[in-house]
Design a protein around this motif. Structure first.
Motif, PDB file in Angstrom:
ATOM      1  N   LEU A 174      -1.621  28.407 -88.005  1.00  0.00           N
ATOM      2  CA  LEU A 174      -2.665  29.372 -87.648  1.00  0.00           C
ATOM      3  C   LEU A 174      -2.220  30.801 -87.960  1.00  0.00           C
ATOM      4  CD1 LEU A 174      -3.512  27.679 -84.245  1.00  0.00           C
ATOM      5  CD2 LEU A 174      -4.938  27.664 -86.304  1.00  0.00           C
ATOM      6  N   GLY A 175      -0.909  30.998 -88.023  1.00  0.00           N
ATOM      7  CA  GLY A 175      -0.386  32.327 -88.344  1.00  0.00           C
ATOM      8  C   GLY A 175      -0.612  33.341 -87.233  1.00  0.00           C
ATOM      9  N   ILE A 176      -0.581  32.901 -85.986  1.00  0.00           N
ATOM     10  CA  ILE A 176      -0.772  33.842 -84.872  1.00  0.00           C
ATOM     11  C   ILE A 176       0.554  34.065 -84.131  1.00  0.00           C
ATOM     12  CG2 ILE A 176      -3.235  33.353 -84.580  1.00  0.00           C
ATOM     13  CD1 ILE A 176      -2.524  31.542 -82.214  1.00  0.00           C
ATOM     14  N   GLY A 177       0.653  35.218 -83.468  1.00  0.00           N
ATOM     15  CA  GLY A 177       1.874  35.563 -82.743  1.00  0.00           C
ATOM     16  C   GLY A 177       2.896  36.159 -83.697  1.00  0.00           C
ATOM     17  N   GLN A 178       3.903  36.859 -83.103  1.00  0.00           N
ATOM     18  CA  GLN A 178       4.879  37.570 -83.930  1.00  0.00           C
ATOM     19  C   GLN A 178       6.161  36.780 -84.175  1.00  0.00           C
ATOM     20  OE1 GLN A 178       5.228  41.625 -82.153  1.00  0.00           O
ATOM     21  NE2 GLN A 178       3.463  40.902 -80.969  1.00  0.00           N
ATOM     22  N   GLY A 179       6.284  35.626 -83.496  1.00  0.00           N
ATOM     23  CA  GLY A 179       7.529  34.871 -83.613  1.00  0.00           C
ATOM     24  C   GLY A 179       7.297  33.479 -84.169  1.00  0.00           C
ATOM     25  N   HIS A 180       7.815  32.469 -83.452  1.00  0.00           N
ATOM     26  CA  HIS A 180       7.624  31.069 -83.857  1.00  0.00           C
ATOM     27  C   HIS A 180       6.250  30.636 -83.383  1.00  0.00           C
ATOM     28  CE1 HIS A 180      11.646  30.567 -85.369  1.00  0.00           C
ATOM     29  NE2 HIS A 180      12.061  31.278 -84.328  1.00  0.00           N
TER      30      HIS A 180
END
Ligand SMILES: Nc1ncnc2c1ncn2[C@@H]1O[C@H](COP(=O)(O)OP(=O)(O)O)[C@@H](O)[C@H]1O
Ligand SMILES: Cc1ncc(COP(=O)(O)O)c(N)n1
Length: 266
Positions: A247-253
């Motif tokens: 989904l490519g969301i969040g800044q980490g894993h």
């Protein structure tokens, strides 16, 4: 016919692992999801910022409520946090005669935060593992449960034999942590033979919640009455699709994509 699955696990506020991953997976596979929360984590794709366990009494009360009214066709455990909670969950599983039990022996979050107290490993081995129809350790968890250092496939097979001897009927030693090679291989042992579930290794950092999703998919398929080997095959395809379409969301894993299997298939 409505099939029902119960997850007994920790809450991940970030929505990618734990109870949230389990309920999404149940839903995607057409199974009604229910939950008993063991601990609330403050968590996102960057890590675990806080762990707030519930009392064993609160865990038992949630399970009793589900059992007294709805019942469960399969049960999955994830983060259990303490020996007290593990003992309570084992008692509850026995009391309600739940045989289709998937134990995902969650110990440490990918970022390194402990999700199970060290002194609880013995309770996990002695109380819960013997009740498991399927147990799904990753490589570090299989090492902690058996004391074997796992480097080769032979080591993994030996760990699987030991876990079977401890009482789990089907042992899956997952291969997500084995970074070599083009493939990820999950090894399954039924007490007499080994089978291997292989897929293309995807080069990605978005693997938060893969283990929870995999075990929840096994539980969902068991709830429908499927054989454990078929349940593992579907779970492998489900998690592969969830990793392959991030989904490519969040800044980490980042989390996996729980609707990918429905939208894109395998
Ligand atoms: N990079 C990857 N590519 C493809 N499959 C993966 C990858 N990482 C993990 N998996 C799969 O996801 C599931 C969870 O594996 P693993 O990462 O070992 O567990 P955990 O999340 O408990 O650490 C397994 O079926 C494994 O094969
Ligand atoms: C509440 C909770 N439960 C389990 C995990 C393990 O996640 P993974 O599936 O990535 O090993 C987690 N990070 N948080």
């Amino acid at each position: 016919m409505v099939y029902k699955a119960l997850t007994i696990a920790g809450s991940d506020s970030g929505g990618g692992a734990g109870i949230q991953a389990d309920l999404k997976t149940f839903q995607e596979l057409g199974v009604f999801g229910m939950s008993a929360i063991t601990a609330v984590t403050a968590q996102n794709t960057l890590g675990v910022q806080g762990v707030f366990p519930l009392s064993a009494e609160a865990v038992a009360a949630q399970i009793e409520s589900v059992a007294a009214d709805l019942g469960a066709d399969a049960v999955k455990t994830g983060m259990l946090f303490s020996a007290d909670i593990i003992r309570t969950v084992a008692e509850q599983v026995k009391k309600h005669g739940w045989e289709r039990l998937v134990v995902d022996p969650v110990m440490i979050a990918k970022g390194g935060a402990p999700l199970l107290q060290e002194e609880a490993v013995a309770a996990l081995k002695e109380e819960l593992l013997p009740l498991a129809l399927v147990i799904t350790p990753n490589i570090p968890e299989a090492e902690a449960l058996t004391g074997i250092v796992i480097r080769t496939m032979d080591d993994r097979r030996e760990a699987a034999r030991r876990l079977h001897r401890m009482g789990a009927r089907y042992v899956v030693v997952k291969g997500g942590h084995d970074d070599d090679g083009e493939e990820t291989v999950d090894l399954l042992y039924n007490g007499s033979e080994f089978s291997y579930f292989k897929s293309k290794r995807i080069d990605t950092r978005h693997t938060h919640g893969t283990g929870c999703t995999f075990a929840a998919a096994i539980a969902a398929e068991l709830a429908k009455g499927r054989h454990p080997v078929d349940a593992v095959a579907t779970a492998k395809a489900f998690v592969q699709s969830a990793i392959a379409h991030p989904l490519g969301i969040g800044q980490g894993h980042g989390p996996t994509n729980h609707w990918a299997y429905r939208q894109y298939g395998e």
